[in-house]
Motif scaffolding. Structure first.
Motif, PDB file in Angstrom:
ATOM      1  N   GLY A  41      26.049  58.602  39.304  1.00  0.00           N
ATOM      2  CA  GLY A  41      25.601  58.641  37.927  1.00  0.00           C
ATOM      3  C   GLY A  41      26.521  57.970  36.933  1.00  0.00           C
ATOM      4  O   GLY A  41      26.272  58.036  35.724  1.00  0.00           O
ATOM      5  N   GLN A  42      27.571  57.333  37.441  1.00  0.00           N
ATOM      6  CA  GLN A  42      28.524  56.685  36.548  1.00  0.00           C
ATOM      7  C   GLN A  42      28.607  55.181  36.859  1.00  0.00           C
ATOM      8  O   GLN A  42      28.208  54.733  37.925  1.00  0.00           O
ATOM      9  N   VAL A  92      32.620  56.277  45.583  1.00  0.00           N
ATOM     10  CA  VAL A  92      32.617  55.195  46.568  1.00  0.00           C
ATOM     11  C   VAL A  92      33.611  54.158  46.071  1.00  0.00           C
ATOM     12  O   VAL A  92      33.541  53.725  44.915  1.00  0.00           O
ATOM     13  N   TYR A  93      34.521  53.785  46.939  1.00  0.00           N
ATOM     14  CA  TYR A  93      35.564  52.818  46.584  1.00  0.00           C
ATOM     15  C   TYR A  93      35.214  51.451  47.168  1.00  0.00           C
ATOM     16  O   TYR A  93      34.915  51.334  48.364  1.00  0.00           O
ATOM     17  N   TYR A  94      35.277  50.441  46.293  1.00  0.00           N
ATOM     18  CA  TYR A  94      34.932  49.079  46.673  1.00  0.00           C
ATOM     19  C   TYR A  94      36.156  48.175  46.522  1.00  0.00           C
ATOM     20  O   TYR A  94      36.885  48.278  45.533  1.00  0.00           O
ATOM     21  N   CYS A  95      36.325  47.268  47.476  1.00  0.00           N
ATOM     22  CA  CYS A  95      37.329  46.223  47.311  1.00  0.00           C
ATOM     23  C   CYS A  95      36.620  44.950  46.849  1.00  0.00           C
ATOM     24  O   CYS A  95      35.429  44.752  47.119  1.00  0.00           O
ATOM     25  N   ALA A  96      37.364  44.120  46.149  1.00  0.00           N
ATOM     26  CA  ALA A  96      36.799  42.888  45.610  1.00  0.00           C
ATOM     27  C   ALA A  96      37.840  41.790  45.662  1.00  0.00           C
ATOM     28  O   ALA A  96      39.044  42.064  45.618  1.00  0.00           O
ATOM     29  N   GLY A  97      37.371  40.545  45.729  1.00  0.00           N
ATOM     30  CA  GLY A  97      38.278  39.418  45.822  1.00  0.00           C
ATOM     31  C   GLY A  97      37.770  38.200  45.090  1.00  0.00           C
ATOM     32  O   GLY A  97      36.570  38.020  44.889  1.00  0.00           O
ATOM     33  N   ARG A  98      38.728  37.363  44.676  1.00  0.00           N
ATOM     34  CA  ARG A  98      38.388  36.090  44.055  1.00  0.00           C
ATOM     35  C   ARG A  98      39.478  35.078  44.370  1.00  0.00           C
ATOM     36  O   ARG A  98      40.675  35.392  44.228  1.00  0.00           O
ATOM     37  N   TYR A  99      39.076  33.886  44.771  1.00  0.00           N
ATOM     38  CA  TYR A  99      40.025  32.808  45.021  1.00  0.00           C
ATOM     39  C   TYR A  99      40.609  32.354  43.692  1.00  0.00           C
ATOM     40  O   TYR A  99      39.876  32.097  42.729  1.00  0.00           O
ATOM     41  N   VAL A 100      41.939  32.290  43.627  1.00  0.00           N
ATOM     42  CA  VAL A 100      42.595  31.899  42.384  1.00  0.00           C
ATOM     43  C   VAL A 100      43.681  30.870  42.656  1.00  0.00           C
ATOM     44  O   VAL A 100      44.200  30.774  43.768  1.00  0.00           O
ATOM     45  N   SER A 101      44.021  30.118  41.620  1.00  0.00           N
ATOM     46  CA  SER A 101      45.087  29.130  41.742  1.00  0.00           C
ATOM     47  C   SER A 101      46.350  29.576  41.015  1.00  0.00           C
ATOM     48  O   SER A 101      47.392  28.935  41.134  1.00  0.00           O
ATOM     49  N   LEU A 102      46.259  30.688  40.272  1.00  0.00           N
ATOM     50  CA  LEU A 102      47.398  31.202  39.530  1.00  0.00           C
ATOM     51  C   LEU A 102      47.708  32.633  39.983  1.00  0.00           C
ATOM     52  O   LEU A 102      46.866  33.300  40.556  1.00  0.00           O
ATOM     53  N   ARG A 103      48.890  33.094  39.662  1.00  0.00           N
ATOM     54  CA  ARG A 103      49.294  34.452  40.049  1.00  0.00           C
ATOM     55  C   ARG A 103      48.742  35.472  39.055  1.00  0.00           C
ATOM     56  O   ARG A 103      49.489  36.146  38.357  1.00  0.00           O
ATOM     57  N   VAL A 104      47.433  35.570  39.015  1.00  0.00           N
ATOM     58  CA  VAL A 104      46.799  36.459  38.049  1.00  0.00           C
ATOM     59  C   VAL A 104      46.394  37.771  38.696  1.00  0.00           C
ATOM     60  O   VAL A 104      46.133  37.839  39.899  1.00  0.00           O
ATOM     61  N   VAL A 105      46.346  38.796  37.877  1.00  0.00           N
ATOM     62  CA  VAL A 105      45.814  40.089  38.278  1.00  0.00           C
ATOM     63  C   VAL A 105      44.504  40.273  37.516  1.00  0.00           C
ATOM     64  O   VAL A 105      44.488  40.172  36.294  1.00  0.00           O
ATOM     65  N   LEU A 106      43.435  40.523  38.214  1.00  0.00           N
ATOM     66  CA  LEU A 106      42.109  40.607  37.600  1.00  0.00           C
ATOM     67  C   LEU A 106      41.643  42.056  37.549  1.00  0.00           C
ATOM     68  O   LEU A 106      41.622  42.738  38.569  1.00  0.00           O
TER      69      LEU A 106
END
Length: 125
Positions: A41-42, A92-106
């Motif tokens: 519900g969230q 429910v815990y989900y992992c996620a990813g994104r290809y990056v060219s910089l040392r960023v935290v999303l």
């Protein structure tokens, strides 16, 4: 890349769990990674994130000091060490990813391109 989360479970308040998320693909080491959770519900909410090299992390205030995100690029795996669990951590815990060219935290869910299927974490009081 494909992400496969595992390691959830049913625990009591105060216990620990360490879900993990294994990824396929040769460029895993260049992916910024994050964990999100969604309770019934969230809306899905941010939990923790780590940059591609693993030297920078960020946490939601609700888990800061209790959860630790880490990664092992040699194993193509990201972990979420969860200590001092509370009933309100149930989701429910989900992992996620994104290809990056910089040392960023999303930290925003719409920053991520790839999602795992989720693993259930239930904390009883």
């Amino acid at each position: 890349v494909q992400l496969q989360a595992s390691g959830g479970g049913l625990v009591q308040a105060g216990d620990s769990l360490r879900p993990s998320c294994a990824a396929s693909g040769r460029t895993f080491s260049r992916y910024a990674l994050g964990w999100f959770r969604q309770a019934p519900g969230q809306e899905r909410e941010f939990v923790a994130a780590i940059n591609w090299i693993g030297d920078s992390t960020y946490y939601a205030d609700s888990v800061k000091g209790r959860f630790t995100i880490s990664r092992d690029n040699a194993k193509n795996t990201v972990y979420l060490q969860m200590n001092s669990l509370k009933p309100e951590d149930t989701a429910v815990y989900y992992c996620a990813g994104r290809y990056v060219s910089l040392r960023v935290v999303l930290t925003a869910s719409n920053n991520y391109d790839y999602w795992g299927q989720g693993t259930q974490v239930t904390v009883s009081s």
